[in-house]
Design an enzyme around this catalytic site. Structure first.
Site, PDB file in Angstrom:
ATOM      1  N   ARG A 100      -7.623  -3.616  -2.075  1.00 37.46           N
ATOM      2  CA  ARG A 100      -6.655  -3.683  -3.270  1.00 37.46           C
ATOM      3  C   ARG A 100      -5.728  -4.767  -3.056  1.00 37.46           C
ATOM      4  O   ARG A 100      -5.319  -5.321  -4.317  1.00 37.46           O
ATOM      5  CB  ARG A 100      -5.656  -2.447  -2.919  1.00 37.46           C
ATOM      6  CG  ARG A 100      -6.425  -0.929  -3.250  1.00 37.46           C
ATOM      7  CD  ARG A 100      -5.594   0.217  -2.695  1.00 37.46           C
ATOM      8  NE  ARG A 100      -4.203   0.220  -3.466  1.00 37.46           N
ATOM      9  CZ  ARG A 100      -3.336   0.998  -3.092  1.00 37.46           C
ATOM     10  NH1 ARG A 100      -3.562   2.062  -1.970  1.00 37.46           N
ATOM     11  NH2 ARG A 100      -2.279   1.154  -3.883  1.00 37.46           N
TER      12      ARG A 100
ATOM     13  N   CYS B 119       3.635  -1.981  -0.264  1.00 42.38           N
ATOM     14  CA  CYS B 119       2.494  -1.239  -0.098  1.00 42.38           C
ATOM     15  C   CYS B 119       2.236  -0.790  -1.309  1.00 42.38           C
ATOM     16  O   CYS B 119       2.782  -1.533  -2.441  1.00 42.38           O
ATOM     17  CB  CYS B 119       2.573   0.012   0.787  1.00 42.38           C
ATOM     18  SG  CYS B 119       3.665   1.310   0.784  1.00 42.38           S
TER      19      CYS B 119
END
Length: 282
Positions: free
Chosen positions: A183, A241
């Protein structure tokens, strides 16, 4: 009975089981469903005896924000903690049903709000079950004697997107990204389909899974070794995050490794990945 003292920001299931009946102890279940997993929460009808549900998604997130899991106001936080029976002198242990996933987020919120007598249960509910410790059916009423916890002010432990635009080029700051490396690099899709892939320029990848072994936190010695891989001594550490949950895992790991200048980018990639005009690297 002697005053209960939490030995560290993280405690073992053995320590909790020995102190389960202490009147100063409040146990909070801060479980949420893992956004990158389709698995159901196991043993969802059972809990550690005396646990009270700390609802991150509703009671302890800013319900007026379009972004998920944003820190609530101090007044909302105080009100909802009091409804859980939390007092000024409460010693709080927080767990979740994944192991160490959402519990550090709840731990971080308490520390931000000025209540530092709080710890995460190492290994969470899976470790409790593994050790065949007692459980009970979950509380259905959720009504407790009103607590008296007092939140004086929100600490300045968060940064926003405007801060990030400066901090990403600040040599005295480091941004650590807790998402998976795929990611971070924009190779793997984001679980929220409206978000662009990639990462904040100059941020470094530290997937939260690196600081864990199965459901537990690595030893302090191993955490120190991990952080030594980064040039972060005496620098401001900013943790990001997907939506502010797993950033708190690596922040907790950094605290256990001895670092103190710690901040959360609360909007995280849920904000940065959909903003117009901000730089993104892959």
């Amino acid at each position: 009975m002697t005053t209960l003292q939490l030995p560290a920001p993280i405690v073992s299931v053995d320590w909790l089981s020995k102190n389960l009946e202490h009147p100063d102890l409040i146990i909070l279940d801060a479980s949420i469903k893992k956004v990158t997993s389709s698995k159901e929460i196991v043993n969802q009808d059972l809990q550690i005896p005396g646990a009270r549900f700390f609802d991150i998604k509703k009671s302890f997130s800013d319900q007026d924000s379009l972004l998920p899991n944003m820190l609530p106001s101090k007044d909302i936080f105080e009100k909802n903690c009091r409804e859980l029976g939390v007092n000024v002198d409460s010693k709080i242990v927080i767990y979740d049903t994944i192991g160490i996933y959402s519990s550090p987020r709840a731990w971080w919120m308490f520390t931000v709000m000025g209540h530092t007598a709080v710890a995460v249960l190492d290994g969470g509910y899976p470790e409790w079950m593994k050790n065949k410790l007692p459980t009970e059916n979950k509380e259905t009423t959720g009504i407790y004697p009103l607590g008296n916890i007092k939140i004086n002010d929100r600490s300045k432990c968060t940064v926003d997107a405007q801060n990030i635009l400066f901090e990403m080029n600040n040599t005295n700051s480091i941004i650590l990204d807790a998402r998976s490396y795929g990611r971070y690099k924009g190779i793997d899709p984001e679980p929220r389909t409206d978000l662009t892939g990639g990462h904040i320029p100059n941020s470094l990848s530290l997937p939260y899974t690196r600081v864990l072994h199965n459901t537990k936190m690595l030893s302090t010695e191993k955490l120190i070794a991990i952080f030594l891989d980064f040039d972060i001594e005496n620098k401001k550490l900013i943790f990001s995050c997907g939506s502010g949950i797993t950033a708190c895992i690596i922040l907790l790991a950094a605290k256990l490794a001895g670092y103190t200048n710690l901040f959360i980018y609360d909007g995280s990639w849920s904000e940065w990945g959909q903003l117009d005009g901000v730089p993104i690297e892959c």
